[in-house]
Motif scaffolding. Sequence first.
Motif, PDB file in Angstrom:
ATOM      1  N   TYR A  27       0.856  -1.171   0.000  1.00 50.75           N
ATOM      2  CA  TYR A  27       0.000   0.000   0.000  1.00 50.75           C
ATOM      3  C   TYR A  27       0.899   1.230   0.000  1.00 50.75           C
ATOM      4  N   ASN A  28       0.580   2.178  -0.845  1.00 47.97           N
ATOM      5  CA  ASN A  28       1.442   3.343  -0.959  1.00 47.97           C
ATOM      6  C   ASN A  28       0.612   4.564  -1.321  1.00 47.97           C
ATOM      7  N   TYR A  29       1.226   5.722  -1.282  1.00 43.30           N
ATOM      8  CA  TYR A  29       0.568   6.936  -1.749  1.00 43.30           C
ATOM      9  C   TYR A  29       0.315   6.812  -3.240  1.00 43.30           C
ATOM     10  N   ARG A  30      -0.863   7.252  -3.683  1.00 48.60           N
ATOM     11  CA  ARG A  30      -1.178   7.151  -5.117  1.00 48.60           C
ATOM     12  C   ARG A  30      -0.166   7.931  -5.946  1.00 48.60           C
ATOM     13  N   ALA A  36       3.966   8.087  -9.933  1.00 44.21           N
ATOM     14  CA  ALA A  36       5.279   8.681 -10.236  1.00 44.21           C
ATOM     15  C   ALA A  36       6.303   7.590 -10.539  1.00 44.21           C
ATOM     16  N   ASN A  37       6.318   6.545  -9.736  1.00 46.34           N
ATOM     17  CA  ASN A  37       7.247   5.443  -9.959  1.00 46.34           C
ATOM     18  C   ASN A  37       6.956   4.773 -11.303  1.00 46.34           C
ATOM     19  N   HIS A  38       5.688   4.622 -11.617  1.00 48.97           N
ATOM     20  CA  HIS A  38       5.296   4.069 -12.916  1.00 48.97           C
ATOM     21  C   HIS A  38       5.852   4.934 -14.052  1.00 48.97           C
ATOM     22  N   PHE A  39       5.702   6.244 -13.936  1.00 48.77           N
ATOM     23  CA  PHE A  39       6.214   7.154 -14.964  1.00 48.77           C
ATOM     24  C   PHE A  39       7.739   7.101 -15.046  1.00 48.77           C
ATOM     25  N   ASN A  40       8.404   7.072 -13.899  1.00 49.51           N
ATOM     26  CA  ASN A  40       9.871   6.986 -13.905  1.00 49.51           C
ATOM     27  C   ASN A  40      10.341   5.715 -14.610  1.00 49.51           C
ATOM     28  N   GLU A  41       9.618   4.634 -14.416  1.00 51.64           N
ATOM     29  CA  GLU A  41      10.019   3.360 -15.007  1.00 51.64           C
ATOM     30  C   GLU A  41       9.884   3.348 -16.528  1.00 51.64           C
ATOM     31  N   GLN A  54       0.300  17.326  -9.192  1.00 55.36           N
ATOM     32  CA  GLN A  54       1.261  17.929  -8.268  1.00 55.36           C
ATOM     33  C   GLN A  54       1.919  16.853  -7.402  1.00 55.36           C
ATOM     34  N   GLU A  55       1.125  15.885  -6.931  1.00 63.13           N
ATOM     35  CA  GLU A  55       1.670  14.780  -6.150  1.00 63.13           C
ATOM     36  C   GLU A  55       2.728  14.034  -6.952  1.00 63.13           C
ATOM     37  N   ILE A  56       2.400  13.752  -8.194  1.00 65.13           N
ATOM     38  CA  ILE A  56       3.301  12.992  -9.059  1.00 65.13           C
ATOM     39  C   ILE A  56       4.635  13.716  -9.229  1.00 65.13           C
ATOM     40  N   SER A  57       4.584  15.025  -9.441  1.00 61.37           N
ATOM     41  CA  SER A  57       5.833  15.760  -9.678  1.00 61.37           C
ATOM     42  C   SER A  57       6.772  15.670  -8.481  1.00 61.37           C
ATOM     43  N   VAL A  58       6.229  15.675  -7.280  1.00 60.64           N
ATOM     44  CA  VAL A  58       7.065  15.566  -6.081  1.00 60.64           C
ATOM     45  C   VAL A  58       7.489  14.125  -5.831  1.00 60.64           C
ATOM     46  N   PHE A  59       6.564  13.194  -6.009  1.00 62.56           N
ATOM     47  CA  PHE A  59       6.886  11.797  -5.738  1.00 62.56           C
ATOM     48  C   PHE A  59       7.826  11.188  -6.775  1.00 62.56           C
ATOM     49  N   CYS A  60       7.952  11.786  -7.953  1.00 64.16           N
ATOM     50  CA  CYS A  60       8.979  11.320  -8.903  1.00 64.16           C
ATOM     51  C   CYS A  60      10.357  11.433  -8.260  1.00 64.16           C
ATOM     52  N   LEU A  61      10.558  12.489  -7.505  1.00 58.54           N
ATOM     53  CA  LEU A  61      11.830  12.676  -6.790  1.00 58.54           C
ATOM     54  C   LEU A  61      12.022  11.571  -5.751  1.00 58.54           C
ATOM     55  N   ALA A  62      10.982  11.317  -4.974  1.00 62.64           N
ATOM     56  CA  ALA A  62      11.068  10.289  -3.935  1.00 62.64           C
ATOM     57  C   ALA A  62      11.353   8.915  -4.536  1.00 62.64           C
ATOM     58  N   SER A  63      10.739   8.626  -5.664  1.00 66.79           N
ATOM     59  CA  SER A  63      10.969   7.345  -6.338  1.00 66.79           C
ATOM     60  C   SER A  63      12.427   7.197  -6.737  1.00 66.79           C
TER      61      SER A  63
END
Length: 176
Positions: free
Chosen positions: A25-28, A33-38, A108-117
């Motif tokens: 379970y994770n933040y959407r 974001a991880n999907h996009f990075n991949e 906006q969530e995605i743009s920040v979580f791409c960094l976390a990924s």
Amino acid sequence: LFLLQDDDNKHSDHVVLIDFEFSSYNYRGFDIANHFNEWMYNYNRKDYPFYFRDSDKFPTRDQQENFVRNYVATFIEQQTITRENNGMEIGDLGSKRNRLSIEKSILQEISVFCLASHLLWTLWSLKQAQTSNIPFAYYSFAKDRMEAYRDLKVQTLAEHYINIYCHVPNIHGTNK
């Protein structure tokens, strides 16, 4: 199973098994974001470093918006069905204003979580380099992920600065 339709790449298999080893379970925003990075990484390379990185494959803004639009449409559809089946009010759940608000928030969530990924996979790779017997260029992968993090951080901070501090009211009194 995931079927590939890329006949130009002779170095890859046509069927990819999806590995759920790291699923939880994770933040959407993180998951998307991880999907996009991949999108930038192809792990089917048979020789060192055992992966390809192509930063140009990161989804464009239009591709991200399309993905999120479909994600939100499905979410709203499921929420509407759930509310109807439970005798709950639907309210403005499916309104254009609500939908656009949700889409903007997720982007906006995605743009920040791409960094976390990128940070997560950098640290993971450094750890794997010390412990794993699997042939993979873990240090190279960590370096690539850290470079992707640094490049994206500059871009993300600039975008968020503009969005937060540079909104100028237009003649209609709304932010532009």
